[in-house]
Enzyme design. Structure first.
Site, PDB file in Angstrom:
ATOM      1  N   SER A  98       0.829  -1.201   0.000  1.00  0.00           N
ATOM      2  CA  SER A  98       0.000   0.000   0.000  1.00  0.00           C
ATOM      3  C   SER A  98       0.868   1.257   0.000  1.00  0.00           C
ATOM      4  O   SER A  98       1.571   1.538  -0.967  1.00  0.00           O
ATOM      5  CB  SER A  98      -0.964  -0.037   1.186  1.00  0.00           C
ATOM      6  N   HIS A 225      -8.779   1.521   0.671  1.00  0.00           N
ATOM      7  CA  HIS A 225      -8.784   0.677  -0.525  1.00  0.00           C
ATOM      8  C   HIS A 225     -10.199   0.242  -0.928  1.00  0.00           C
ATOM      9  O   HIS A 225     -10.384  -0.817  -1.525  1.00  0.00           O
ATOM     10  CB  HIS A 225      -7.882  -0.535  -0.322  1.00  0.00           C
TER      11      HIS A 225
END
Length: 363
Positions: A98, A225
């Site tokens: 990420s 996300h």
């Protein structure tokens, strides 16, 4: 080839551990401060005060890599490595989880650590802003919050895929749930409004024996996300990064110094614009770390193991469990020193073998 990994936003910094490394490696950190400019110390002071800030985590991870790089060059010098010998041992590929993918871009020298700090924080600000916009647009009250839960089941065959099927089955009554991270076939992370997640909990526990649900820390209640919520962050984030590249006169750069395995689908990026686009897209899409494992295990030949940068050992544990590699933790004074000694012996062995082969060829 060696894999270098970087952690994501959910990885708080242990300030005592970081301080102990900086104090013990004062000579190396003196070089790092000199290399990155006089205001680098201001970033360190911010990190000490705000160890959970996205900017702090991204910069801290970058500093771990710079320490790794300085120690490696000191070892080269001690062993009297030639430039040709160095070239054969400097083949790297990068992987970040990420936010860690942004650190990968910084390691490619596309922007400074101050820029890294600013981009990481701006990305977080966008996620907070658009999560709030989603709640307002759907007329939800202020007590309604997005949460993030980790689901794990040792008996599941493919938990992420099975959870996705459940999410699709209850989509009409629980529309906000989205799989944020696929960290292994036994574990995934979901985001959604708490009332929707509770519906998933009920459905999941009847389907999966020994299912473990862990409610993760999410101080800003961001829908991490979650494409349903965060898709609008892509354009402003993309523009912000490219504006920084233009200011740095790096907007014409084409090829990465070190390729990056992307969270979006596990594919390898070798070009700058591809890597940036894929990072931006995955900032509002599922982190498919299992597909990164597939690339590592089935596509690449990583003979020199994986060095997993701090803060914390979360990514070290994921890589160790899921990849067929020698794994080295680089997140505390003890693990930094242990790795330095291990790598010294590795490089000494390579040099000794080269000397032996050279002597045999002369006979």
């Amino acid at each position: 080839m060696r894999l270098i990994t970087f952690p994501g936003q959910g990885t708080p910094i242990s300030v005592p551990i970081l301080r102990s490394i900086i104090e013990s490696k004062s000579k190396e950190f003196g070089k790092i401060l000199s290399r990155n400019g006089p205001k680098t110390n201001e970033l360190l002071q911010f990190i000490y005060k705000h160890p959970s800030s996205p900017g702090s985590i991204a910069v801290c991870s970058n500093l771990f890599y710079q320490l790794y790089d300085i120690q490696l060059n000191e070892t080269y010098k001690e062993l009297q490595y030639t430039n040709h010998m160095k070239k054969d041992t400097q083949d790297l590929i990068l992987l970040g989880h990420s936010l860690g993918e942004l650190t990968c871009l910084s390691i490619n020298q596309l922007f400074s650590i101050r820029d890294l700090f600013n981009i990481a924080n701006y990305r977080n600000e966008l996620m907070v802003k658009y999560t709030e916009k989603y709640l307002v647009a759907h007329k939800m009250n202020h007590s309604t919050k997005f949460e993030m839960w980790a689901l794990s089941s040792p008996r599941a065959d493919d938990l992420p895929q099975q959870v996705l099927s459940l999410i699709n089955n209850i989509r009409s009554t629980a529309p906000t749930i989205y799989i944020a991270n696929v960290n292994s076939i036994k574990q995934c992370v979901v985001t959604g409004l708490v009332e929707d997640l509770e519906k998933l909990r009920i459905e999941s526990q009847t389907k999966f024996p020994r299912l473990r649900v862990t409610e993760l820390t999410n101080p800003n209640n961001v829908a991490f996300h979650n494409s349903n919520v965060l898709r609008p962050i892509q354009e402003p984030l993309y523009d912000y990064i490219w504006d920084i590249l233009k200011l740095n006169q790096n907007h014409t750069a084409t090829k990465l110094n070190y390729p990056i395995i992307g969270n979006l689908d596990g594919r390898i990026s070798t070009f700058v614009h591809h890597a940036i686009e894929r990072f931006v897209r995955c900032s509002s899409s599922t982190v498919k770390f299992t597909e990164c494992y597939d690339t590592i295990n089935e596509v690449l030949e990583i003979k020199d193991g994986a060095v997993n940068m701090g803060p914390s050992n979360v990514i070290y544990n994921l890589i160790k469990r899921n990849c067929d590699l020698d794994c080295y933790e680089f997140s505390s004074l003890d693990t930094v020193n242990k790795f330095q000694e291990t790598d010294f012996q590795r490089l000494k062995g390579i040099k000794d073998n080269l000397a032996k082969e050279s002597a045999e060829n002369e006979i």
